[in-house]
Design an enzyme around this catalytic site. Structure first.
Site, PDB file in Angstrom:
ATOM      1  N   GLU A 173       0.835  -1.207   0.000  1.00  0.00           N
ATOM      2  CA  GLU A 173       0.000   0.000   0.000  1.00  0.00           C
ATOM      3  C   GLU A 173       0.864   1.250   0.000  1.00  0.00           C
ATOM      4  O   GLU A 173       2.036   1.212   0.331  1.00  0.00           O
ATOM      5  CB  GLU A 173      -0.946   0.013   1.205  1.00  0.00           C
ATOM      6  N   GLY A 315       6.192  -0.267   4.187  1.00  0.00           N
ATOM      7  CA  GLY A 315       5.000  -0.576   3.413  1.00  0.00           C
ATOM      8  C   GLY A 315       5.381  -0.971   2.001  1.00  0.00           C
ATOM      9  O   GLY A 315       6.431  -1.566   1.765  1.00  0.00           O
ATOM     10  N   GLU A 316       4.505  -0.651   1.057  1.00  0.00           N
ATOM     11  CA  GLU A 316       4.707  -0.921  -0.379  1.00  0.00           C
ATOM     12  C   GLU A 316       4.667  -2.407  -0.724  1.00  0.00           C
ATOM     13  O   GLU A 316       4.804  -2.773  -1.890  1.00  0.00           O
ATOM     14  CB  GLU A 316       6.044  -0.347  -0.884  1.00  0.00           C
ATOM     15  N   GLY A 317       4.516  -3.284   0.253  1.00  0.00           N
ATOM     16  CA  GLY A 317       4.629  -4.718  -0.003  1.00  0.00           C
ATOM     17  C   GLY A 317       6.059  -5.209   0.038  1.00  0.00           C
ATOM     18  O   GLY A 317       6.339  -6.346  -0.370  1.00  0.00           O
TER      19      GLY A 317
END
Length: 348
Positions: A173, A315-317
């Site tokens: 995300e 975040g960001e995966g």
């Protein structure tokens, strides 16, 4: 199709003894591969086979803006950073790009509700619900109709990658102030006082942290008496990216895919999905423990053991991308490692 019509089957235990025997009879002491053995068993059960495969691993990064960001009470970063970071993803310059390229993972960036209009790009999917949520310090973040639309779009996105051969999906995300939405959802779903859910997010100082706690306490008290179910909690506190992830997770588990769960914000989406369909946990691999203080409490609530503890809080995966080789190793040893019998090695 209404999200409430979706059902997730608990993992079948039919093959459990056979899979465990396959694992135990490899040329090693029983349990010697530790967590890799647990993952191999889990993915075998998810796929209902003793020869599971990892097919077209994909990470979806869902991006959305939050109305609360415009108040400057919960984040030191301006809302515009969300769109700037999405452009960074599209240009290949973010951490998630580096790790996906390293580990041969397909990356998809989803505009769930960023406060701008992007030009078309091969990596970008336009699933925009609106240009950011409402400011939940004065109103619900979204309407019930918007919430259902976001859930359904998440499901559609997963159905598409599934139809293209993907059977393992990671969630990431991007959204300035989305740690605040995650803290509010955590407080609701785990019944934890808000001050124990709130962290520093993108790096607020002590004064900023106290302001964030005070603001989110007021937000929680404003909405809590109107919330009767998980969907209403998502309407009050969620971001479009969080709600879309929730729908995507539910669909992925219903299709018997393996879910890679990233950090604090992604796990807040899973809390909502778990409240709707508890059986989803059987399909989840928890990739890491975030540096955000609430994440360990979330994992404890879900009785989840993460693979990694690297102090990540990006975040960001990124945690999913870094953990995937471990998941791949688990499947590879199950499929390719010799047994005592095949290798003519004496058993204990």
């Amino acid at each position: 199709m209404n999200i409430m019509d979706l059902t997730i089957q608990p993992l079948s235990k039919e093959l459990q003894d056979t899979l465990q025997q396959e694992i135990d009879f490899k040329t090693k002491p029983i349990g010697a591969l530790g967590t890799l053995e647990s993952i191999a068993l889990q993915i075998g059960l998810i796929q209902n086979t003793v020869t599971p495969v990892i097919s077209k691993p994909t990470i979806m990064v869902f991006a959305g803006d939050h109305g609360i960001a415009t108040t400057n009470k919960v984040s030191p970063y301006p809302q515009e950073v969300t769109q700037q970071m999405v452009l960074n993803f599209l240009q290949g310059g973010a951490a998630i790009n580096v790790f996906c390229k390293q580990n041969n993972i397909l990356l998809k960036v989803i505009d769930a509700g960023v406060n701008t209009n992007f030009e078309e790009h091969p990596l970008l999917t336009n699933a925009k619900i609106a240009k950011g949520t409402q400011d939940y310090s004065t109103d619900k973040a979204m309407t019930l109709e918007q919430c259902h639309e976001a859930l359904e779009k998440g499901r559609q996105l997963v159905r598409k990658v599934y139809s293209e051969g993907c059977n393992i999906i990671g969630f990431g995300e991007m959204g300035i102030s989305n740690t605040s939405a995650a803290a509010l959802l955590m407080s609701y779903f785990t019944n934890t006082p808000i001050q124990n859910c709130v962290g520093r997010g993108t790096g607020v100082d002590d004064n900023g942290l106290q302001l964030k706690i005070n603001t989110l306490t007021q937000v929680y008290n404003l909405h809590i008496h109107t919330i009767q179910n998980p969907i209403e909690a998502l309407c009050a506190f969620g971001g479009f990216e969080i709600v879309m992830m929730c729908g995507a997770m539910l669909e992925a588990a219903s299709l018997k895919m393996t879910l890679l769960i990233d950090g604090f914000i992604v796990t807040s989406a899973l809390l909502a999905a778990h409240a709707l369909e508890p059986a989803i946990l059987g399909y989840c691999i928890f990739c890491h423990t975030s540096g955000e203080q609430g994440h360990k409490k979330m994992l404890a609530f879900l009785n989840a053991t993460p693979l990694l503890n690297l102090g990540l809080r990006l975040g960001e995966g990124t945690g999913c991308a870094i953990a995937l080789p471990i998941v791949q190793a688990s499947v590879n040893f199950l499929n390719n490692m010799a047994t005592f019998k095949s290798a003519n090695v004496s058993e204990a």
